[in-house]
Design a protein around this motif. Structure first.
Motif, mmCIF file in Angstrom:
data_model
loop_
_atom_site.group_PDB
_atom_site.id
_atom_site.type_symbol
_atom_site.label_atom_id
_atom_site.label_comp_id
_atom_site.label_asym_id
_atom_site.label_seq_id
_atom_site.Cartn_x
_atom_site.Cartn_y
_atom_site.Cartn_z
ATOM 1 N N UNK A 1 0.833 -1.206 0.000
ATOM 2 C CA UNK A 1 0.000 0.000 0.000
ATOM 3 C C UNK A 1 0.866 1.254 0.000
ATOM 4 N N UNK A 2 1.918 1.244 0.806
ATOM 5 C CA UNK A 2 2.820 2.393 0.843
ATOM 6 C C UNK A 2 3.497 2.584 -0.514
ATOM 7 N N UNK A 3 3.923 1.455 -1.092
ATOM 8 C CA UNK A 3 4.678 1.539 -2.339
ATOM 9 C C UNK A 3 3.854 2.089 -3.493
ATOM 10 N N UNK B 1 8.844 7.895 -5.573
ATOM 11 C CA UNK B 1 9.662 7.000 -6.387
ATOM 12 C C UNK B 1 9.415 5.555 -5.960
ATOM 13 N N UNK B 2 9.899 4.648 -6.781
ATOM 14 C CA UNK B 2 9.858 3.213 -6.475
ATOM 15 C C UNK B 2 8.466 2.599 -6.603
ATOM 16 N N UNK B 3 7.489 3.348 -7.110
ATOM 17 C CA UNK B 3 6.140 2.778 -7.203
ATOM 18 C C UNK B 3 6.117 1.545 -8.108
ATOM 19 N N UNK B 4 6.989 1.523 -9.078
ATOM 20 C CA UNK B 4 6.997 0.386 -10.009
ATOM 21 C C UNK B 4 7.765 -0.806 -9.448
ATOM 22 N N UNK B 5 8.342 -0.626 -8.276
ATOM 23 C CA UNK B 5 9.127 -1.719 -7.690
ATOM 24 C C UNK B 5 8.339 -2.497 -6.644
ATOM 25 N N UNK B 6 7.015 -2.237 -6.588
ATOM 26 C CA UNK B 6 6.170 -2.906 -5.582
ATOM 27 C C UNK B 6 5.945 -4.360 -5.955
#
Lengths: 233, 211
Positions: A56-58, A65-70
């Motif tokens: 959820x945080x990601x 940043x890093x949303x695509x790394x979830x």
């Protein structure tokens, strides 16, 4: 009811329990014999099954940043250079070495100069490798905080912050500093600072002023508490 | 029939019901899904047996059949395995780690179908090094199993200490199967540390507050 009848019913009940009841106890959970397919590409286990809160945080809109790394990739903890189990396709699995499912990684694994992952990520430049690892017992595995020619970070105000974070064992490498500055967690800081500046001033017969002996004096302790802006508490 | 004879008879019946009948049912459920393929010279994908299961093990076998790993297994492949000393309460790590009787397991007739576990598309069995070890926890699953950076080590150790399942099976099953999980994860809200301008030192990093 005759005794023979009672015994017959008892035998029947035990047979029923033996055939239909007891075998069902061989499986504690429904679904525990359905194994995830690991033959696909990348990570095939749904990390978010247990770590939905982190996911959820990601993926939150506020995440910069890093949303695509979830999930399901959870790429930070399974990036090249870690020792997690891997392998795509049937029969190509590679057992984990330093880790199995998710590795506790240093932010600098990806964000050091010339990342050892073999990939290109933004370099968190502006710190001095020599300064941040300048302490007894510094780890043998050091990340490149400076540029390739050894420059950078000569005037970074947070070199000491990075160094003390590396020394502290709460997190990997300097992650305490990265997380404190770059995420929405709250910080509680006890600042022990000087209260005044002390120096000596005098002038000679020719009216030339000399100012010397700059020192800081007094002591003030200030507590700074900043709330967690993810939990709003 | 006197009381003594009745009691003795009842004991026999109970013993048969409790200890023998469940195994008979397991056997009935498995006898027509035996894999009779000889040891393959080359790796090949073992076809999924298209059989309908009946009886009390049908639900479990249905789960196995929709799985990827283990889908060609019979109950005995895991629960009556030479690797686990033919113990029903098998640890996942008996086959995937170092707790089992790995050495020489291929000498048992139960382990002659190599591709059943060491499943590979077209590979040569003589060339395989390791296909099924759950390395990365520092549990000696492989010679390179250091595991010093694994995030779930405490999870594994807690599972090992929990008597509900054998070994660390709770952890294996939570992560690798479709079972639902309900997890309580208390976390810290703040990072706390001290800064002393006298020494230019930052110290005492810790977590505070609970979510």
């Amino acid at each position: 009811m005759s005794k023979i009848c009672k015994i017959g019913i008892l035998i029947f009940a035990i047979f029923v329990a033996g055939i239909f009841g007891l075998p069902s106890t061989i499986s504690l959970f429904s679904g525990q014999h359905t194994w995830y397919n690991l033959n696909g590409e990348d990570n095939n286990l749904p990390c978010e099954k247990c770590h939905a809160d982190i996911n959820d945080e990601m993926v939150s809109g506020d995440n910069g940043v890093h949303t695509t790394l979830a999930g399901p990739g959870c790429d930070c903890h399974r990036v090249s250079g870690t020792g997690v189990a891997s392998g795509d396709g049937a029969g190509n699995s590679i057992p984990g070495t330093r880790s199995h499912a998710a590795e506790t990684v240093a932010c600098m694994l990806c964000h050091e100069n010339n990342s050892r992952t073999g990939e290109i990520y933004p370099f968190a430049g502006g710190f001095d490798t020599a300064v941040v690892y300048d302490f007894p017992g510094a780890p043998a595995e050091q990340y490149n905080y400076s540029w390739g020619d050894g420059t950078g970070g000569e005037h970074a105000a947070h070199n000491q912050f990075i160094r003390e974070a590396i020394k502290d064992e709460l997190m990997e490498d300097s992650n305490e500093a990265c997380i404190a500055c770059h995420t929405r967690i709250g910080v509680n800081i006890t600042w022990k600072k000087k209260e005044y500046l002390k120096f000596t001033v005098y002038d000679d017969e020719a009216g030339v002023w000399t100012i010397s002996d700059f020192t800081a004096g007094g002591e003030n302790v200030t507590q700074v508490n900043t709330s967690n802006s993810w939990t709003n508490s | 029939m006197n009381t003594k004879k009745s009691f003795f008879f009842t004991i026999i019946v109970v013993s048969v019901g409790v200890f023998i009948l469940p195994n008979v049912v397991l056997y009935i459920g498995e006898e027509w899904k035996e894999l009779s393929a000889p040891t393959p010279a080359k790796w090949k994908e073992t076809p999924v047996p298209e059989v309908q299961y009946q009886g009390t093990t049908a639900e479990v076998m249905a789960e196995i059949q929709v799985s990827s790993a283990h889908r060609n297994f019979s109950c005995d492949t895991c629960h009556y395995s030479p690797l686990a000393d033919f113990d029903f309460q098998v640890e996942c790590m008996d086959c995937h780690g170092d707790t089992g009787n790995i050495s020489g397991h291929w000498e048992y007739s139960e382990c002659r179908n190599c591709s059943l576990c060491h499943w590979s598309a077209g590979g040569d069995i003589t060339n395989y090094t390791d296909f099924i070890s759950a390395g990365g926890f520092g549990m000696n699953a492989t010679p390179f199993d250091a595991g010093e950076k694994e995030s779930h080590t405490d999870f594994i150790l807690a599972a090992m200490n929990n008597p509900q399942m054998a070994g660390a099976n709770e952890a294996c099953i939570a992560c690798h199967t479709d079972v639902n999980v309900s997890v309580t994860l208390p976390k810290r809200k703040y990072m706390s540390f001290k800064v002393d301008m006298d020494d230019n030192a930052v110290s005492s990093f810790s977590g505070e507050g609970m979510v």
